[in-house]
Design a protein around this motif. Structure first.
Motif, PDB file in Angstrom:
ATOM      1  N   UNK A 190       0.818  -1.218   0.000  1.00 59.93           N
ATOM      2  CA  UNK A 190       0.000   0.000   0.000  1.00 59.93           C
ATOM      3  C   UNK A 190       0.855   1.272   0.000  1.00 59.93           C
ATOM      4  N   UNK A 191       1.922   1.256   0.794  1.00 59.34           N
ATOM      5  CA  UNK A 191       2.806   2.423   0.884  1.00 59.34           C
ATOM      6  C   UNK A 191       3.527   2.680  -0.440  1.00 59.34           C
ATOM      7  N   UNK A 192       4.024   1.621  -1.076  1.00 63.23           N
ATOM      8  CA  UNK A 192       4.784   1.800  -2.314  1.00 63.23           C
ATOM      9  C   UNK A 192       3.870   2.167  -3.483  1.00 63.23           C
ATOM     10  N   UNK A 193       2.648   1.683  -3.472  1.00 64.21           N
ATOM     11  CA  UNK A 193       1.695   2.138  -4.497  1.00 64.21           C
ATOM     12  C   UNK A 193       1.476   3.650  -4.356  1.00 64.21           C
ATOM     13  N   UNK A 194       1.398   4.118  -3.122  1.00 67.27           N
ATOM     14  CA  UNK A 194       1.213   5.544  -2.859  1.00 67.27           C
ATOM     15  C   UNK A 194       2.425   6.341  -3.358  1.00 67.27           C
TER      16      UNK A 194
END
Length: 208
Positions: free
Chosen positions: A33-37
């Motif tokens: 989720x963090x890296x997609x952001x």
């Protein structure tokens, strides 16, 4: 150089690329989720570079798309994550044994490695032994002045060639898939993608 190159299997949940990168960069398989952001922010902040021709869809559409946990990542995402972490990312393709190197022209001093089977990304690590705990894995390697990471590259290539010999890859041009929703069969990923776009069905199983 003591140790063996091992394949650390990442769960198949449509976020394998992001979680594999999280593992090799930070020993954390829950970074998706963090890296997609991170990727969405990078793309939104440079609409000139990340234009519709480059992304295959309008910039804002892409940003919404990549935040969807059902969507897969690929070359665009790896290049952005290489820049984000300031490290090269080497992605080895089992079917061709080719290595795609992201960030190689940036002068980064370190490299991490992934393994791609045609559909799925796993992480590559150096372990003291085949059965040593994951905590002992080395996943970040120094890039030498000649642009290589030394003998480790040969060990990785041996693993990739062994996986190719055992046909541990998916030939996405010719493999057969069945839609898990309506049970229609397809040959190759292109037909399956077209079906998914037309119906919204994303649950596919490989079959022979």
């Amino acid at each position: 150089m003591d140790g063996v190159i091992v394949r650390r299997v990442i769960p198949s949940d449509n976020s394998c690329l992001f979680n594999a990168v999280g593992f090799v960069m930070e020993h954390d398989q829950r970074k998706a989720p963090e890296l997609r952001q991170v990727i969405a922010v990078a793309v939104a902040s440079d609409p000139v570079k990340y234009n519709e021709a480059f992304l295959g869809k309008p910039n804002s559409d892409y940003c919404a798309w990549i935040l969807n946990p059902e969507k897969w990542g690929g070359a665009i995402e790896l290049s952005i994550l290489s820049e984000y972490y300031g490290r090269e990312i080497a992605a080895y393709d089992i079917q061709t044994t080719r290595c795609d190197l992201y960030g190689q022209s940036k002068g980064y001093g370190e490299r991490v490695m992934l393994l791609y089977d045609g559909l799925h990304y796993d992480a590559l690590a150096m372990s003291p032994s085949d059965n040593a705990p994951v905590d002992f894995d080395q996943t970040v390697f120094t890039v030498n002045s000649d642009g290589t990471i030394g003998p480790v590259e040969g060990l990785v290539l041996n693993l990739v060639k062994d996986a190719q010999r055992k046909r541990r890859f998916t030939d996405t041009a010719n493999f057969t898939l069945r839609c898990g929703v309506c049970q229609i069969g397809f040959v190759g990923s292109k037909e399956a993608v077209q079906h998914a776009q037309a119906t919204g069905h994303i649950n596919f199983q490989e079959y022979n």
